[in-house]
Design a protein around this motif. Structure first.
Motif, PDB file in Angstrom:
ATOM      1  N   UNK B  74       0.827  -1.228   0.000  1.00  0.00           N
ATOM      2  CA  UNK B  74       0.000   0.000   0.000  1.00  0.00           C
ATOM      3  C   UNK B  74       0.851   1.263   0.000  1.00  0.00           C
ATOM      4  N   UNK B  75       2.026   1.194   0.622  1.00  0.00           N
ATOM      5  CA  UNK B  75       2.890   2.378   0.666  1.00  0.00           C
ATOM      6  C   UNK B  75       3.452   2.668  -0.714  1.00  0.00           C
ATOM      7  N   UNK B  76       3.892   1.608  -1.389  1.00  0.00           N
ATOM      8  CA  UNK B  76       4.561   1.809  -2.674  1.00  0.00           C
ATOM      9  C   UNK B  76       3.576   1.977  -3.825  1.00  0.00           C
ATOM     10  N   UNK B  77       2.603   1.068  -3.915  1.00  0.00           N
ATOM     11  CA  UNK B  77       1.660   1.131  -5.040  1.00  0.00           C
ATOM     12  C   UNK B  77       0.412   1.926  -4.646  1.00  0.00           C
ATOM     13  N   UNK B  78       0.026   1.808  -3.371  1.00  0.00           N
ATOM     14  CA  UNK B  78      -1.208   2.441  -2.915  1.00  0.00           C
ATOM     15  C   UNK B  78      -1.208   3.943  -3.094  1.00  0.00           C
ATOM     16  N   UNK B  79      -0.042   4.581  -2.977  1.00  0.00           N
ATOM     17  CA  UNK B  79      -0.002   6.040  -3.072  1.00  0.00           C
ATOM     18  C   UNK B  79      -0.442   6.494  -4.457  1.00  0.00           C
ATOM     19  N   UNK B  80       0.135   5.866  -5.485  1.00  0.00           N
ATOM     20  CA  UNK B  80      -0.252   6.279  -6.837  1.00  0.00           C
ATOM     21  C   UNK B  80      -1.712   5.908  -7.105  1.00  0.00           C
TER      22      UNK B  80
END
Lengths: 237, 266
Positions: B74-80
């Protein structure tokens, strides 16, 4: 957190602002000055550039040329201070979070603006009373009518008690009661020193409270030479 | 303190939105646990290297890798993904008009997803105990340090992805693609020594390699505290370099979108 109103005599100063989007000139050397504590209205057809003007003042679109000062802060160099000085209601009602309630929307944006939970609740209640949406604000935004959402967006813009209030087509979907409540709150806030700019395709409804009125067409902004209401009677057109 | 105020306000909004879709959380736990059950059976087929004659060892290895990846996702992909969602909903432009630093917005967009994934991972970890998961000698301070540093590193990756979405209205797929490559070369599911030599070179450029090394050592192996120092220092170095770059990228992305007038475009 409200940005203190500066000693600048003008709440909004736009000088020679131009903006082209996707190759089309939207604003062409537009200049506008709105004195502190006054209400200015801008009328224009669809696509005339009203919303672009509001977006520039709200620091979400950058002008190609010209300077913009809001509450004494230069938009190009002091964007954060400009954003702290303004409350804005865009025409797009999708700018609210529809899956949560109106109250929860107000709480979230109030916290982002730096209001404490306690002062936020009382301020939200006070503004919702003024805009006559107290009984619907606990509904999910998705279940509100267009007019209720419109008033909720104005309430959100007023939460931080901004020095400058920008309203893009705030009358959309409003019934008579809503329009009356909106005009009353606009008049009260201006009397308290808030600078207010309203843009709409038709400004007849707001002319009675306006101190100055303009028309925007083909990217140019000109003072209106005909009209009615206080704006005319005050001789500022 | 404005950072925590903004992150908590946005996370609370995301929580309220998430609970308005009632089955999301439970289905997340079930899906994650079901995926791990498959590896319990796969582990019976793995009888080589460090897993020889100890099939459950591979299951434990995979649980740590997969659950940790699920926390970082969620941190890496969730932000975008969140930025894209704000664009499509029509709220991005309004958020950009708020009196906050844009990097705070970038970090706030993944806050709820991160908390939710940590709760889901903890629940799933508890569910795997009856089917064979054990820690050998849990070093909790190191586990916490690895998780915190890794979140900082991957928050930077997430913000870079968000910057792409703000400018191009696309980017989630690129970030997901890069992360799937990182996942393979960093030892999420198998030790990197099984990779060809030339790929192992890239493994050492991936922060996830150091995260997983330290995490597995701190949960599955009995290692002295000093053995984690290098991994933690490398992770801190990645965070120190990538976070400022990602903050610059997201500020820059907002400026480009402001110039193009595309903050409300999707």
């Amino acid at each position: 957190m409200r940005m203190p109103i500066t000693d600048q005599p003008n709440g909004i100063v736009v000088e020679g602002v131009s903006k082209a989007l996707r190759g089309r000139v939207i604003l062409n050397k537009v200049s506008l000055s709105v004195p502190k504590g006054s209400i200015a209205v801008v009328e224009g057809d669809n696509g005339a550039g009203k919303t672009t003007l509001i977006r520039i003042l709200a620091a979400v679109v950058l002008p190609d040329a010209g300077t913009v000062t809001v509450n004494g802060f230069d938009l190009a160099r002091q964007s954060l201070s400009v954003r702290r000085s303004i409350g804005v209601s865009f025409a797009n009602e999708r700018s609210l979070y529809w899956r949560i309630t109106g109250q929860q929307n107000l709480e979230m944006f109030g916290r982002i603006a730096g209001l404490s939970k306690k002062s936020l609740k009382s301020r939200a209640a006070e503004i919702c009373d003024e805009l006559r949406i107290r009984d619907v604000v606990s509904n999910r935004v998705a279940r509100m009518s267009t007019g209720q959402r419109q008033r909720l967006m104005v309430a959100r813009a007023l939460l931080s008690d901004p020095a400058v209030l920008l309203l893009d087509e705030p009358f959309r979907g409003l019934d008579e009661d809503g329009l009356e409540a909106l005009l009353a709150i606009v008049r009260r806030r201006a009397a308290m020193g808030m600078t207010i700019l309203i843009v709409a395709p038709l400004i007849g409804a707001v002319l009675p409270v306006a101190d100055a009125a303009y028309r925007i067409a083909d990217g140019a902004l000109t003072p209106m030479v005909s009209g009615s209401g206080d704006a005319v009677s005050k001789g500022q057109l | 303190m404005s950072f925590f105020r903004i992150v908590s306000a946005v996370a609370e909004k995301d929580f309220r939105t998430a609970i308005s879709y009632r089955v999301g959380f439970i289905s997340g736990v079930v899906a994650s646990f079901w995926g791990l059950i498959a590896f319990r059976f796969v582990s019976k087929l793995v009888n080589t290297g460090q897993f020889a004659n100890n099939p459950v060892a591979y299951f434990r290895y995979a649980v740590v890798g997969l659950l940790f990846a699920s926390i970082l996702e969620p941190t890496a992909i969730g932000t975008s993904g969140s930025v894209r969602s704000e664009q499509v909903q029509g709220t991005l432009e309004y958020m950009a008009s708020q009196p906050v630093r844009r990097i705070y917005l970038g970090l706030s967009w993944s806050a709820f997803g991160l908390l939710q994934s940590m709760v889901v991972a903890l629940l799933v970890l508890l569910l795997t105990i009856p089917i064979g998961f054990r820690t050998a000698n849990l070093n909790l301070p190191v586990v916490i340090a690895v998780i915190v540093l890794s979140i900082l590193v991957f928050a930077a990756v997430g913000n870079a992805g968000a910057a792409l979405v703000i400018v191009f209205q696309q980017g989630s797929a690129i970030v997901a693609g890069v992360l799937s490559i990182i996942g393979v070369i960093s030892g999420t599911l198998f030790p990197i020594r099984e990779l060809p030599k030339w790929l192992q070179f890239f493994s050492h450029l991936s922060p996830l390699t150091y995260s997983l090394d330290a995490l597995r050592s701190a949960t599955l192996a009995r290692q002295p505290a000093t053995s984690f120092t290098t991994d933690l220092l490398v992770l801190a170095g990645f965070a120190a370099v990538l976070l400022p770059i990602s903050a610059w990228l997201i500020e820059r992305a907002f400026r480009v979108a402001q110039r193009q007038g595309t903050l409300s475009t999707y």
